[in-house]
Design a protein around this motif. Sequence first.
Motif, mmCIF file in Angstrom:
data_model
loop_
_atom_site.group_PDB
_atom_site.id
_atom_site.type_symbol
_atom_site.label_atom_id
_atom_site.label_comp_id
_atom_site.label_asym_id
_atom_site.label_seq_id
_atom_site.Cartn_x
_atom_site.Cartn_y
_atom_site.Cartn_z
ATOM 1 N N ILE A 1 0.834 -1.205 0.000
ATOM 2 C CA ILE A 1 0.000 0.000 0.000
ATOM 3 C C ILE A 1 0.871 1.258 0.000
ATOM 4 O O ILE A 1 0.600 2.229 -0.702
ATOM 5 C CB ILE A 1 -0.956 -0.004 1.214
ATOM 6 N N THR A 2 1.934 1.234 0.793
ATOM 7 C CA THR A 2 2.850 2.380 0.831
ATOM 8 C C THR A 2 3.470 2.620 -0.541
ATOM 9 O O THR A 2 3.581 3.764 -1.001
ATOM 10 C CB THR A 2 3.947 2.142 1.877
ATOM 11 N N GLN A 3 3.822 1.524 -1.213
ATOM 12 C CA GLN A 3 4.472 1.616 -2.518
ATOM 13 C C GLN A 3 3.510 2.121 -3.596
ATOM 14 O O GLN A 3 3.857 2.961 -4.421
ATOM 15 C CB GLN A 3 4.992 0.232 -2.904
ATOM 16 N N GLN A 4 2.272 1.628 -3.556
ATOM 17 C CA GLN A 4 1.332 1.915 -4.636
ATOM 18 C C GLN A 4 0.539 3.207 -4.424
ATOM 19 O O GLN A 4 0.214 3.909 -5.385
ATOM 20 C CB GLN A 4 0.371 0.741 -4.814
ATOM 21 N N TYR A 5 0.195 3.515 -3.176
ATOM 22 C CA TYR A 5 -0.675 4.662 -2.900
ATOM 23 C C TYR A 5 0.071 5.877 -2.356
ATOM 24 O O TYR A 5 -0.426 6.988 -2.441
ATOM 25 C CB TYR A 5 -1.768 4.263 -1.894
ATOM 26 N N ARG A 6 1.220 5.646 -1.748
ATOM 27 C CA ARG A 6 2.001 6.709 -1.113
ATOM 28 C C ARG A 6 1.139 7.533 -0.154
ATOM 29 O O ARG A 6 1.081 8.779 -0.242
ATOM 30 C CB ARG A 6 2.635 7.610 -2.170
ATOM 31 N N PRO A 7 0.461 6.894 0.783
ATOM 32 C CA PRO A 7 -0.392 7.635 1.720
ATOM 33 C C PRO A 7 0.438 8.301 2.813
ATOM 34 O O PRO A 7 1.559 7.881 3.110
ATOM 35 C CB PRO A 7 -1.275 6.537 2.316
ATOM 36 N N GLU A 8 -0.145 9.320 3.415
ATOM 37 C CA GLU A 8 0.467 9.904 4.612
ATOM 38 C C GLU A 8 0.051 9.121 5.851
ATOM 39 O O GLU A 8 0.771 9.068 6.830
ATOM 40 C CB GLU A 8 0.042 11.365 4.743
ATOM 41 N N VAL A 9 -1.144 8.511 5.775
ATOM 42 C CA VAL A 9 -1.698 7.764 6.909
ATOM 43 C C VAL A 9 -2.284 6.459 6.402
ATOM 44 O O VAL A 9 -2.910 6.418 5.341
ATOM 45 C CB VAL A 9 -2.812 8.576 7.618
ATOM 46 N N ILE A 10 -2.090 5.398 7.163
ATOM 47 C CA ILE A 10 -2.820 4.143 6.960
ATOM 48 C C ILE A 10 -3.659 3.917 8.204
ATOM 49 O O ILE A 10 -3.129 3.839 9.316
ATOM 50 C CB ILE A 10 -1.881 2.952 6.708
ATOM 51 N N GLY A 11 -4.976 3.855 8.019
ATOM 52 C CA GLY A 11 -5.898 3.597 9.128
ATOM 53 C C GLY A 11 -6.205 2.117 9.192
ATOM 54 O O GLY A 11 -6.901 1.578 8.328
ATOM 55 N N GLY B 1 11.511 5.137 -1.316
ATOM 56 C CA GLY B 1 12.465 6.020 -0.667
ATOM 57 C C GLY B 1 11.819 7.141 0.129
ATOM 58 O O GLY B 1 12.470 8.127 0.476
ATOM 59 N N GLU B 2 10.517 7.027 0.444
ATOM 60 C CA GLU B 2 9.791 8.066 1.159
ATOM 61 C C GLU B 2 9.588 7.661 2.619
ATOM 62 O O GLU B 2 9.730 6.493 2.975
ATOM 63 C CB GLU B 2 8.424 8.295 0.489
ATOM 64 N N PRO B 3 9.220 8.628 3.482
ATOM 65 C CA PRO B 3 8.952 8.290 4.882
ATOM 66 C C PRO B 3 7.797 7.305 4.994
ATOM 67 O O PRO B 3 6.866 7.314 4.173
ATOM 68 C CB PRO B 3 8.580 9.638 5.510
ATOM 69 N N LEU B 4 7.838 6.460 6.010
ATOM 70 C CA LEU B 4 6.729 5.551 6.245
ATOM 71 C C LEU B 4 5.481 6.341 6.627
ATOM 72 O O LEU B 4 5.574 7.381 7.288
ATOM 73 C CB LEU B 4 7.065 4.585 7.383
ATOM 74 N N PRO B 5 4.312 5.880 6.216
ATOM 75 C CA PRO B 5 3.086 6.555 6.645
ATOM 76 C C PRO B 5 2.890 6.414 8.151
ATOM 77 O O PRO B 5 3.399 5.486 8.783
ATOM 78 C CB PRO B 5 1.978 5.822 5.884
ATOM 79 N N VAL B 6 2.114 7.327 8.695
ATOM 80 C CA VAL B 6 1.639 7.167 10.077
ATOM 81 C C VAL B 6 0.652 6.010 10.078
ATOM 82 O O VAL B 6 -0.230 5.942 9.220
ATOM 83 C CB VAL B 6 0.942 8.453 10.566
#
Length: 456
Positions: A83-93, A127-132
Amino acid sequence: MKTAKTATQNACKLCNPLGACLAFRGIENCVPFLHGSQGCATYIRRYLISHFNEPIDIASSNFNEDTAVFGGSRNLKLGLKNITQQYRPEVIGLATTCLSETIGDDVDMILKEYVNLFKNGEPLPNGEPLPVMIHASTPSYQGSHIDGFHAAMKATVAKLAEEGPKKNLLNIFPNMVSPADLRHMKEILKDFNTPFVLLPDYSETLDGGPWAEYHRIPTGGTPVSTIKETGMASGSIEFTSVLDAEKSPAGYLEKTFAVPRYQMPLPIGIKQSDAFFGLLEKLSEKPLPEKYEHERRRLVDAYADGHKYIFDNKAIVYGEEDLVVAMAAFLREIGIVPVLCASGGKSGLLKKRLQELIPDLDEAGIKVRDGVDFVDIEDEAKVLKPDLLIGNSKGYTMSRKHNIPFIRIGFPIHDRFGGQRQLHLGYRGTQELFDRIVNTVIAEKQSSSPIGYTYM
């Protein structure tokens, strides 16, 4: 003596993680994620899409037979990475389901292990920060969709709220209302010229305009930066009658950061809307804007004009406990007797809160039932013979079978168009509800007349 137990046949509620997914959709750049089977995510997506008519992505850790036996740690970590790779979210709920809760997955521990993978040198996706990552425990074998909604919001402020100097800022926790209600709430607060944080805010993410190209995460929602400020607010207004402070986001902020919690019923009807606007005047130290004085006067005039059509009608109202409390008080205010107030919720506070708002509850013969299903409600309807049925679309079959005029409110509304744009709150929302109720009564009299009539 043992109490007989009966199986629920057609629940007057929806599942716990559904409410959490809806709430997470109101956070900016957030992807809801279910730790459980793909079927749970599909069911919840289908229910939400049928009401909001918007595309809704809900990720899943995709449990299978092996996962159910050996645990879902590997699936969860892989899903979060994808999900982090495909959506690049700031938050995962992240919400849990029956299966992951039943096998006892320690989700908080799994999340710590996942974060440690990257601290120990594993390359970050993109290479981006992990989502919250916000985790809410939402097993469907207890509670309902509204419990999941509140659990997600409490988990959100517990994860993000920060301590700091107090600001001229109001937190608004509006409950599970429509996008139209959220937009109206923002309009009211802006008219009071009062800085605020509305959480959640799915007024755009679940009721937006057309796109030239598909957005994996729709724009809109409450920004993380403003959620961090909720711990510095001067107060929190929370629309609820039955939510305990221990389970409440406003309760958490009061206990942790000494942010005063102002709890009140959903502002439906003149009396409760007066209470809400009065509280805003007090907290903002600003007078009621003139436009709302005009809305109130028009509503009072409508009450007087429409009273003759609806006085002493009987109604059954059902749904989430907070909505039932507010609607029943409003119905009594306009002269309708809510002969049955029913909910699948089990807070244990439904009757107490109704008695506080409807002093003649017992004298008027109003029945209150919680923890019920639609079979129970239908059994009551056969005896009570109401003039109106008021609640979500799940009551349609009963309405049709017993020829009871039906007014759809709340969630879900999946057999009519525009449920996400229904307004319930404040003088304006009350006006829309009142007009619909009066016109439903008039239409029934008109259609059941042997000759019909063209004037009221």
